[in-house]
Design a protein around this motif. Structure first.
Motif, PDB file in Angstrom:
ATOM      1  N   ASP A 110       0.871  -1.172   0.000  1.00  0.00           N
ATOM      2  CA  ASP A 110       0.000   0.000   0.000  1.00  0.00           C
ATOM      3  C   ASP A 110       0.913   1.228   0.000  1.00  0.00           C
ATOM      4  N   HIS A 111       1.086   1.858  -1.165  1.00  0.00           N
ATOM      5  CA  HIS A 111       2.072   2.930  -1.288  1.00  0.00           C
ATOM      6  C   HIS A 111       1.630   4.202  -0.565  1.00  0.00           C
ATOM      7  N   ALA A 112       0.352   4.401  -0.406  1.00  0.00           N
ATOM      8  CA  ALA A 112      -0.096   5.522   0.424  1.00  0.00           C
ATOM      9  C   ALA A 112       0.305   5.305   1.879  1.00  0.00           C
ATOM     10  N   SER A 113       0.228   4.057   2.328  1.00  0.00           N
ATOM     11  CA  SER A 113       0.652   3.741   3.686  1.00  0.00           C
ATOM     12  C   SER A 113       2.170   3.894   3.830  1.00  0.00           C
ATOM     13  N   ILE A 114       2.918   3.559   2.782  1.00  0.00           N
ATOM     14  CA  ILE A 114       4.370   3.752   2.825  1.00  0.00           C
ATOM     15  C   ILE A 114       4.702   5.231   2.973  1.00  0.00           C
ATOM     16  N   MET A 270      -0.795   4.843  12.958  1.00  0.00           N
ATOM     17  CA  MET A 270       0.613   5.209  12.799  1.00  0.00           C
ATOM     18  C   MET A 270       1.513   3.979  12.890  1.00  0.00           C
ATOM     19  N   ALA A 271       1.195   3.052  13.803  1.00  0.00           N
ATOM     20  CA  ALA A 271       1.990   1.829  13.914  1.00  0.00           C
ATOM     21  C   ALA A 271       1.883   0.994  12.645  1.00  0.00           C
ATOM     22  N   LYS A 272       0.683   0.933  12.095  1.00  0.00           N
ATOM     23  CA  LYS A 272       0.493   0.170  10.858  1.00  0.00           C
ATOM     24  C   LYS A 272       1.256   0.811   9.703  1.00  0.00           C
ATOM     25  N   ASP A 273       1.231   2.131   9.590  1.00  0.00           N
ATOM     26  CA  ASP A 273       1.901   2.814   8.480  1.00  0.00           C
ATOM     27  C   ASP A 273       3.414   2.704   8.583  1.00  0.00           C
ATOM     28  N   VAL A 274       3.972   2.931   9.763  1.00  0.00           N
ATOM     29  CA  VAL A 274       5.423   2.868   9.892  1.00  0.00           C
ATOM     30  C   VAL A 274       5.917   1.425   9.745  1.00  0.00           C
ATOM     31  N   THR A 275       5.116   0.445  10.154  1.00  0.00           N
ATOM     32  CA  THR A 275       5.492  -0.954   9.947  1.00  0.00           C
ATOM     33  C   THR A 275       5.494  -1.295   8.465  1.00  0.00           C
ATOM     34  N   THR A 276       4.515  -0.795   7.717  1.00  0.00           N
ATOM     35  CA  THR A 276       4.491  -1.014   6.273  1.00  0.00           C
ATOM     36  C   THR A 276       5.713  -0.372   5.613  1.00  0.00           C
ATOM     37  N   PHE A 277       6.054   0.844   6.071  1.00  0.00           N
ATOM     38  CA  PHE A 277       7.238   1.517   5.520  1.00  0.00           C
ATOM     39  C   PHE A 277       8.500   0.715   5.816  1.00  0.00           C
ATOM     40  N   LEU A 278       8.647   0.211   7.028  1.00  0.00           N
ATOM     41  CA  LEU A 278       9.833  -0.561   7.379  1.00  0.00           C
ATOM     42  C   LEU A 278       9.856  -1.904   6.652  1.00  0.00           C
ATOM     43  N   ASN A 279       8.692  -2.464   6.393  1.00  0.00           N
ATOM     44  CA  ASN A 279       8.644  -3.693   5.607  1.00  0.00           C
ATOM     45  C   ASN A 279       9.112  -3.428   4.188  1.00  0.00           C
ATOM     46  N   TRP A 280       8.708  -2.308   3.609  1.00  0.00           N
ATOM     47  CA  TRP A 280       9.207  -1.939   2.280  1.00  0.00           C
ATOM     48  C   TRP A 280      10.714  -1.687   2.326  1.00  0.00           C
ATOM     49  N   ALA A 281      11.201  -1.022   3.380  1.00  0.00           N
ATOM     50  CA  ALA A 281      12.635  -0.747   3.492  1.00  0.00           C
ATOM     51  C   ALA A 281      13.446  -2.039   3.533  1.00  0.00           C
ATOM     52  N   ALA A 282      12.899  -3.092   4.138  1.00  0.00           N
ATOM     53  CA  ALA A 282      13.591  -4.377   4.187  1.00  0.00           C
ATOM     54  C   ALA A 282      13.507  -5.123   2.862  1.00  0.00           C
ATOM     55  N   GLU A 283      12.459  -4.870   2.078  1.00  0.00           N
ATOM     56  CA  GLU A 283      12.270  -5.533   0.782  1.00  0.00           C
ATOM     57  C   GLU A 283      11.846  -4.523  -0.278  1.00  0.00           C
ATOM     58  N   PRO A 284      12.745  -3.649  -0.723  1.00  0.00           N
ATOM     59  CA  PRO A 284      12.351  -2.682  -1.756  1.00  0.00           C
ATOM     60  C   PRO A 284      11.961  -3.341  -3.071  1.00  0.00           C
ATOM     61  N   GLU A 285      12.437  -4.572  -3.287  1.00  0.00           N
ATOM     62  CA  GLU A 285      12.149  -5.282  -4.545  1.00  0.00           C
ATOM     63  C   GLU A 285      10.874  -6.101  -4.461  1.00  0.00           C
ATOM     64  N   HIS A 286      10.100  -5.965  -3.391  1.00  0.00           N
ATOM     65  CA  HIS A 286       8.928  -6.810  -3.139  1.00  0.00           C
ATOM     66  C   HIS A 286       7.948  -6.803  -4.302  1.00  0.00           C
ATOM     67  N   ASP A 287       7.501  -5.631  -4.715  1.00  0.00           N
ATOM     68  CA  ASP A 287       6.490  -5.551  -5.775  1.00  0.00           C
ATOM     69  C   ASP A 287       7.056  -6.025  -7.115  1.00  0.00           C
ATOM     70  N   GLU A 288       8.272  -5.627  -7.418  1.00  0.00           N
ATOM     71  CA  GLU A 288       8.879  -6.040  -8.689  1.00  0.00           C
ATOM     72  C   GLU A 288       9.102  -7.544  -8.717  1.00  0.00           C
ATOM     73  N   ARG A 289       9.482  -8.119  -7.586  1.00  0.00           N
ATOM     74  CA  ARG A 289       9.690  -9.570  -7.525  1.00  0.00           C
ATOM     75  C   ARG A 289       8.409 -10.324  -7.811  1.00  0.00           C
ATOM     76  N   LYS A 290       7.307  -9.875  -7.238  1.00  0.00           N
ATOM     77  CA  LYS A 290       6.042 -10.562  -7.485  1.00  0.00           C
ATOM     78  C   LYS A 290       5.588 -10.379  -8.926  1.00  0.00           C
ATOM     79  N   LYS A 291       5.849  -9.203  -9.498  1.00  0.00           N
ATOM     80  CA  LYS A 291       5.463  -8.979 -10.891  1.00  0.00           C
ATOM     81  C   LYS A 291       6.266  -9.874 -11.826  1.00  0.00           C
TER      82      LYS A 291
END
Length: 332
Positions: A110-114, A270-291
């Motif tokens: 969820d890029h808005a959450s990121i 806020m906890a949900k949003d920052v956790t989503t951001f940190l999850n993206w930071a750990a896996e920046p390739e997440h969306d591209e990998r699934k695609k």
């Protein structure tokens, strides 16, 4: 008489010839049998490597050595939990599983959450925690535009150089720079946090058991210690943290930040949003990998269909055909 005598001689001769042949045949059989027995008795049986004592001793030594090496490295026996007098509370309360929007096989972040999560990190978490593996350019196209990221980077001063005079100088940040650190070194970080070292958050989601569930539960799990549990001064009680006593105090409260998109800034949001951001930071390739994975599935499905079609309708008639040979008939 002569006829009978001749017949007797012929009979005797044929009998003698028969006995000679029989004797020779028996002698040959005995000789062959003797040779076969001699060759069989002279061959030594091959040893079985799976039942030899040397193999058993080598396998035992290898097993004992591997167990000793593993115990030396990790401090406990393999496949056996560490034996201690501690309870389950020392390992922390297991976090519940939450339905994250990106946890599905084909789901993206969820890029808005990121974007909101980066705001929480910048205004709350960045005061103590670093994000060493994320550069400003990584935010482009994910949560912010190019101009927005350039403006945010230019607000930070970075040391660069040396210049022509051999001196270091300060310059505005650029897209290639990494996120600034809150402390210049580890000693300064410990001094500013009562001896505790705030961990880097670049891989915190992948480095903790429970991943995003653990981070969210930790941020929202601060409670008063139960009866009988004593927390020393300077620490806070959080059942999701191993041991229950954590140096980081509760940092998220309702209305702490002001989201530009109008989303209510509750503690859980806020906890949900920052956790989503940190999850993206750990896996920046997440969306591209699934695609790419979905594209690979489509391509291999088409190739498999073509291979099955070729096997069924092209090669099967050739492999299953039967050839007959009709020899020419003899006309004589």
């Amino acid at each position: 008489m002569l006829h009978s005598t001749s017949a007797s001689r012929v009979f005797l001769r044929s009998g003698a010839w028969t006995s000679v042949r029989t004797g020779a045949s028996s002698s040959t059989k005995r000789t062959a049998g003797a040779r076969f027995a001699s060759s069989t008795a002279g061959a030594a049986p091959l040893p079985n490597i799976f039942t030899s004592r040397a193999t058993l001793a080598a396998a035992t030594g290898l097993t004992v050595g591997s167990v000793a090496w593993y115990t030396h490295l990790y401090g406990q026996l393999p496949f056996v939990g560490s034996v201690s007098a501690s309870g389950l509370a020392d390992a922390g309360l297991h976090p519940p599983h939450y339905p994250w929007s990106h946890s599905g096989l084909l789901d993206s972040f969820d890029h808005a959450s990121i974007r909101r999560g980066y705001q929480v990190y910048r205004e709350v978490c960045a005061a103590c925690h670093s994000l060493d593996r994320i550069a400003w350019r990584n935010l482009v196209g994910v949560s912010h535009g190019v101009d927005e990221v350039k403006a945010m980077a230019e607000e930070v001063e970075y040391e660069d150089g040396p210049n022509d005079a051999g001196e270091m100088f300060q310059r505005p940040g650029k897209l290639a720079d990494y996120m600034p650190k809150p402390y210049p070194n580890e000693e300064a970080a410990r001094a500013g946090n009562g001896g505790a070292l705030p961990p880097d958050l670049s891989l915190i989601v992948k480095a903790r058991h429970g991943a995003a569930d653990y981070v969210f539960s930790l941020l929202t799990g601060y409670i008063d210690p139960p009866a009988g549990v004593h927390i020393r001064e300077g620490l806070n009680y959080n059942p999701y943290f191993p041991g229950g006593a954590i140096a980081m105090a509760r940092v998220l409260y309702d209305g702490l930040v002001d989201y530009p998109d109008g989303t209510p800034a509750t503690t859980t949001q806020m906890a949900k949003d920052v956790t989503t951001f940190l999850n993206w930071a750990a896996e920046p390739e997440h969306d591209e990998r699934k695609k790419i994975g979905l594209q690979a599935v489509i391509i291999f499905s088409v190739l498999t269909t073509l291979a099955l079609y070729t096997k069924r309708f092209k090669w099967t008639p050739l492999k299953n055909r039967k050839l007959f040979y009709n020899p020419p008939k003899d006309h004589h």
